[in-house]
Structures are given as structure tokens and as C-alpha cells.
Design an enzyme around this catalytic site. Sequence first.
Site, short mmCIF file in Angstrom:
data_model
loop_
_atom_site.label_atom_id
_atom_site.label_comp_id
_atom_site.label_asym_id
_atom_site.label_seq_id
_atom_site.Cartn_x
_atom_site.Cartn_y
_atom_site.Cartn_z
N ARG A 152 66.34 53.07 65.30
CA ARG A 152 67.06 53.71 64.19
C ARG A 152 67.58 52.67 63.19
O ARG A 152 67.78 52.97 62.03
CB ARG A 152 68.26 54.52 64.72
CG ARG A 152 67.88 55.78 65.48
CD ARG A 152 69.11 56.69 65.62
NE ARG A 152 68.96 57.69 66.67
CZ ARG A 152 68.41 58.89 66.50
NH1 ARG A 152 67.93 59.23 65.33
NH2 ARG A 152 68.32 59.74 67.49
N ASP A 177 59.57 68.19 59.51
CA ASP A 177 58.27 68.22 60.17
C ASP A 177 57.80 69.67 60.17
O ASP A 177 57.17 70.13 59.22
CB ASP A 177 58.46 67.63 61.58
CG ASP A 177 57.16 67.43 62.33
OD1 ASP A 177 56.10 67.71 61.76
OD2 ASP A 177 57.20 66.99 63.49
N GLU A 210 68.77 65.57 55.37
CA GLU A 210 67.91 65.46 56.55
C GLU A 210 67.09 64.19 56.49
O GLU A 210 66.71 63.75 55.39
CB GLU A 210 66.91 66.62 56.52
CG GLU A 210 67.36 67.84 57.26
CD GLU A 210 66.65 67.96 58.59
OE1 GLU A 210 66.62 66.98 59.36
OE2 GLU A 210 66.13 69.04 58.86
N ASP A 211 66.75 63.64 57.64
CA ASP A 211 65.85 62.49 57.66
C ASP A 211 64.42 62.90 57.35
O ASP A 211 63.78 62.37 56.47
CB ASP A 211 65.94 61.75 59.01
CG ASP A 211 65.73 62.66 60.23
OD1 ASP A 211 65.61 63.90 60.07
OD2 ASP A 211 65.68 62.13 61.35
N LYS A 232 56.80 66.05 55.78
CA LYS A 232 55.41 65.95 56.24
C LYS A 232 54.53 67.06 55.67
O LYS A 232 53.30 67.03 55.84
CB LYS A 232 55.36 65.94 57.77
CG LYS A 232 55.78 64.60 58.36
CD LYS A 232 55.52 64.54 59.86
CE LYS A 232 55.88 63.17 60.43
NZ LYS A 232 55.90 63.18 61.91
N THR A 258 64.12 73.36 62.45
CA THR A 258 65.53 72.98 62.62
C THR A 258 66.31 73.31 61.35
O THR A 258 67.34 73.98 61.38
CB THR A 258 65.64 71.46 62.87
OG1 THR A 258 64.63 71.06 63.79
CG2 THR A 258 67.01 71.07 63.37
N GLY A 302 59.95 72.00 60.07
CA GLY A 302 60.96 72.61 59.23
C GLY A 302 61.85 73.61 59.97
O GLY A 302 62.76 74.17 59.40
#
Length: 183
Positions: free
Chosen positions: A174, A112, A108-109, A140, A116, A114
Site C-alpha cells: 500500500r 473493478d 475510491e481507489d 477498470k 462495493t 463496481g
Amino acid sequence: MTTVPADPRLMGREVKRIVYSERQIADRVAELGRSIAETYPDGDLLALGLLKGSFMFTADLVRHIPRPLQVDFIVAGSYGNGTVSSGNVRLLYDPETNLEGKDVLLVEDIVDSGRTMQKLVELLMTRRPRSIQICALLHKNIAEHLEHPVKFVGFDAPNEFLVGYGLDHAENFRHVPYIASLA
Ligand code: IMP
Ligand code: MG
């Protein structure tokens, strides 16, 4: 604080600061790769990048995992419209690879809320992998309680809107090779 030089990639947008430089990212990604290799001494490892945000991270990370592995990607979307993630995910692109018996590393990138990622793990577990773990470049640490904790974290990120190295704002930035905070 690092001052940000003019960068034609930014389309004139001001960025507040560079949060992680190319060098910092490269060093940390190499460390993550080593620690992933140590964690999986055997078994069929599948690095599963969550598109689009993890395209650059996945590409760099797998080059630093010195062991056999396979790479695939997934594209997830949430049900309903709106910008707030509803917590219901569905796969828009399903991996070609059979997950059964594999050690799946979900790449994952950024985590946030969490949401997803948690839903994705549940969905992927129905495919009966041997194990499933998450590797996120950025965390985060906003989520109070994650049922499936993130095993490999690149950086504990500040609660700011970050772009670059795969992360977008309205699909832009991106390709920026460092991670910056939007002004
Ligand atoms: P979550 O479900 O709240 O953890 O949302 C995670 C997704 O939101 C990430 O995969 C990103 O696509 C997006 N996201 C969260 N924070 C940021 C950010 O600071 N910059 C860019 N995208 C972000
Ligand atoms: Mg996004």
C-alpha cells in the site's frame, strides 16, 4: 514499457511494469482536484474516503481542491466470507459527520466490478445528502452497467492486478508511491 528498478519496498516480488508513475499520479490528481472544485462552486462538500485503499489518494486529492470542505472516512465490509464481493456491504466504521444536506464525494481507489461502490451509494443516500458522486482514481471499466456512474475518474486502468498508492495485495504494497502491475 517501463523497466522496473529494484525497489526494497517490494519485498523481492517481481512487478511486471510500472503502470502509473509518481509523476503521472501527481499530475492527474491535481487535475481531478481542479475539476472537483469547479463542479462544486458552493455547498457543504464532504470528501468521504473509502478505507483502506483510498487513504493516500484522499490525502493527496483534498490538498488539490481549493475550497472549503470536510474530510471523513468510511470502512466497509461485505457480509459473509470469501474473497468474491457478495454485493452486500455494511459499514464497519460509520462517518462521524452528518451527511444531511451535504455534497458527498465518495473517494475510491479502484472500481473493478463496481459492486462495493454501488451498494455504498445506496446506503449513503438514505442519510439524505444533497448529492452524492464518486471519484475513483482507477476504473477498470469492467462493469457493464453502473446505476451510479463514476463522475470523476483518474485513469482507465488495464484489467491487471495493480498494487501501490493505497492498493494492496494481501495488505502489502500500500505504501509504494507508484502503481505497478503484479507479475
Ligand atoms: P469491486 O466491488 O469489484 O469494484 O471491488 C473494488 C475493490 O476491490 C477495491 O476497492 C479494491 O480494494 C479491490 N480491487 C479491485 N481490483 C484491484 C486491483 O487491481 N488491485 C488491488 N485491489 C483491487
Ligand atoms: Mg483490497
